[in-house]
Write an enzyme that holds these catalytic residues in place. Structure first.
Site, short mmCIF file in Angstrom:
data_model
loop_
_atom_site.label_atom_id
_atom_site.label_comp_id
_atom_site.label_asym_id
_atom_site.label_seq_id
_atom_site.Cartn_x
_atom_site.Cartn_y
_atom_site.Cartn_z
N CYS A 566 0.89 -1.16 0.00
CA CYS A 566 0.00 0.00 0.00
C CYS A 566 0.92 1.20 0.00
O CYS A 566 1.80 1.31 -0.85
CB CYS A 566 -0.97 -0.03 1.17
SG CYS A 566 -0.24 -0.51 2.76
N SER A 567 0.80 2.08 0.97
CA SER A 567 1.76 3.18 1.07
C SER A 567 2.86 2.82 2.06
O SER A 567 4.03 2.75 1.72
CB SER A 567 1.06 4.47 1.50
OG SER A 567 1.96 5.55 1.51
N ALA A 568 2.45 2.51 3.31
CA ALA A 568 3.43 2.11 4.32
C ALA A 568 3.72 0.61 4.27
O ALA A 568 4.75 0.16 4.76
CB ALA A 568 2.93 2.49 5.71
#
Length: 648
Positions: A566-568
């Site tokens: 995802c992003s993190a």
């Protein structure tokens, strides 16, 4: 068995094993076995007496059939065979304490070494390694190094005999077999060879690239030519073996090693260890204790980087989380049938499940983050508070002899009955895209799952690391050219077929990129049905692409790791992995254990599942799946759990 001490049940098993085996040996007019030898067979079969007796019989048959009795390590051709270095035992261990044996294929020339001689060289060294109590308890890892080997080095019949010996004819726990850098021509015979390995062991046989080896064995336990840090001295190991066998002959050999070396031959070449000679008297008990103590300390290698056996090593992804040695079934006392699971959810209600998640979340991390905190690597992390565990991080192949070039912000996560099923990683940064594609290439990834948008809530969440449209220009990341062949858009997700070209060799591979667009940051998907449909499409695609590979892939039957980000790389990524694991378990056993699954994932990828809402969503989605697939017939009333807040 801890530190060589048996509990009451093990003592009972030992007495029974010795009684049964020695009764048979008396009838056969053979020497009686000793207690120490009996323990080796029992350790190899977890003190199951019946299985240990079968192993002993198979071991005797194998030794007799292959001529593995009454040979001398100081007489040709075995003497020269041992000097080839084709087989050796390392002075280090893997993270579980298992001894490490290496067979180097390029040193084997079938025309100059008979099967009998090669097998004698192997069992000679294995027998001495197995005198170590820690090896008896922790077992053996077997590395078959095919680097730089040619077809002329390969001996199919010999490979079959080695597997036959290790799979059920030798008293040691075979923890795993790692086939490194297997050439394409090896794929077909490997498929046949796997048939000779019992099914339980089959999941422990891996064909891997050289960079992947450090996923299974810590770098500090490997020799430099295999990407490790130690210098090994095979001659020093052979000297150690000769010293040990000389003293075994002089002070009373064990029956496991009585066939190997004649002391009249070996004493002339290498003097016994003076430390042993000066101390040991005629008392065999005293001699045994000293030699065992000498052996348990390990033989030393010629390097400042070598470790004592008692030194702690970081846990690898192979031995943590779901990965025990026998299966990945994830059985636990908390598992529930689907009906029990629904009752549990209804009883807990939304507040109870959120409280359960908060209890998990407050626990301290289950590992260290040393590599992520190295100054040069800090800039490779998208978020300063989201770091990679050392024990499961993905290691890239080092470039330009730069030890820091192996770092990428990614961790292996085990799936259901599959080690390293996923790679959980952050959304690539502009300056880490090349490393991302290098990881995809080295790990032979077929499918990438992206559960974020490139731009969300006014912020860039992930670099656009692939050409978004068919008409887009190819993107270059160092030695990798990324092309988009097709784009298929659905209501909640987009599937893009990518082509990767490694420009150094012009080799081309296909990768499918799945992007789920209906999942807000820190939240949950708007529809469990849409998410479940997406997950099913991912698995179906992985399976179909694996079929296309055919003999080019000889690893786990479910294929290479699926990269999820995802992003993190913790919230939405962890939720996706949790659902996949729990659904596969439900299909296989009709049982559910979300809490333990989340705990185990978090032990491999820190902070996985970032919010209580995501934890609750896993429960709701699993019930939705059970209803859709007919595991339950009547929809439960979930009105008190469905009022989820999807805000960021």
């Amino acid at each position: 068995m801890e530190n060589g001490t048996l509990n009451n049940e093990q003592k009972k098993a030992l007495a029974e094993f010795i009684e049964v085996v020695n009764r048979m040996r008396k009838v056969q007019n053979k020497p009686l076995i000793s207690q120490s030898t009996a323990i080796k067979f029992l350790c190899a079969r977890k003190f199951d007496v019946a299985r240990s007796i079968i192993l002993h019989e198979q071991h005797e048959e194998t030794r007799l059939r292959e001529g593995l009795f009454n040979f001398s390590c100081a007489v040709e051709p075995l003497k020269s065979e041992l000097q080839t270095q084709k087989f050796t035992i390392l002075p280090t261990r893997d993270s579980t304490g298992a001894a490490i044996a290496i067979f180097t294929a390029r040193y084997h020339t079938p025309n100059f070494s008979s099967h009998q001689t090669t097998l004698q060289g192997i069992v000679y060294q294995l027998d001495i390694a197995l005198e170590n109590i820690k090896t008896q308890r922790c077992g053996l890892v077997f590395i078959y190094d095919m680097s730089d080997s040619k077809y002329a080095n390969f001996d199919y019949d010999l490979s079959q005999k080695i597997l036959t010996l290790l799979k059920g004819g030798y008293p040691a726990k075979l923890k795993k077999v790692l086939i490194v850098t297997a050439p394409l021509w090896f794929k077909a015979p490997f498929k046949i060879l796997r048939l000779f390995v019992r099914e339980k062991l089959r999941d422990r046989v891996f064909t891997i690239s050289l960079p992947q080896l450090t996923q299974y064995i810590p770098r500090e336990s490997l020799p430099k030519h295999l990407g490790g840090t130690i210098d090994i001295d095979h001659n020093k190991w052979l000297t150690y073996c000769l010293n040990y066998m000389t003293n075994s002959e002089k002070y009373g050999s064990s029956d496991m090693s009585e066939h190997i070396c004649n002391s009249n031959n070996t004493k002339k070449e290498v003097d016994p260890d003076p430390k042993v000679n000066n101390v040991i008297g005629e008392n065999n008990i005293e001699r045994s204790a000293i030699v065992k103590n000498n052996l348990s300390s390990g033989w030393t290698c010629n390097t400042a980087n070598s470790r004592e056996e008692s030194s702690p090593m970081p846990t690898s992804s192979v031995s943590s989380g779901f990965s025990d040695d026998d299966s990945l079934r994830c059985d636990s006392s908390q598992s529930l049938t689907i009906s029990q699971f629904i009752d549990h959810v209804l009883k807990k209600k939304r507040t109870g499940l959120m409280k359960e998640y908060e209890e998990i979340k407050t626990r301290s991390p289950d590992g260290t983050f040393t590599a992520s905190r190295v100054r040069a690597n800090l800039l490779k992390n998208r978020y300063t508070d989201v770091l990679c565990y050392d024990h499961t991080r993905v290691l890239l192949a080092q470039s330009d002899n730069d030890p820091l070039s192996d770092y990428i912000h990614a961790n292996f996560v085990d799936g259901y009955k599959q080690k390293n099923a996923f790679i959980s990683t952050q959304g690539p940064l502009p300056h880490t895209c090349a490393d991302f594609w290098r990881m995809i290439w080295e790990q032979q990834v077929l499918v990438i799952v992206m559960t974020t948008k490139v731009f969300e809530c006014g912020k860039v969440k992930c670099e656009q690391y692939w050409p978004p449209e068919e008409s887009s220009e190819d993107q270059m990341y160092h030695n990798f050219k990324i092309s988009t062949n097709s784009v298929n858009k659905f209501d909640n997700y987009v599937v893009t077929r990518l082509e990767i070209t490694y420009t150094n060799t012009n080799e081309v591979r296909q990768v499918s990129h799945f992007q789920f667009n209906s999942w807000p940051d820190f939240g949950v998907p708007h529809s469990a049905v849409a998410m479940l449909d997406f997950l099913g499409k991912v698995r179906k695609c992985q399976s179909s692409m694996l079929q296309v590979l055919g003999d080019k892939w000889a690893g786990h039957q479910k294929g290479p790791p699926i990269v999820v980000h995802c992003s993190a790389g913790i919230g939405r990524t962890g939720t996706f992995c949790t659902l996949d694991i729990c659904i596969n378990r439900l299909e296989d056993t009709n049982t559910v254990d979300i809490k333990s699954s989340v705990e185990r994932i978090r032990s491999q990828r820190a902070y996985s599942i970032q919010t209580a809402e995501q934890y609750v969503f896993c429960h709701l989605a699993l019930i939705e799946y059970a209803l859709a697939r007919g595991f339950i017939s009547t929809p439960p009333d979930l009105s008190e759990l469905n009022s989820l807040d999807d805000s960021d």
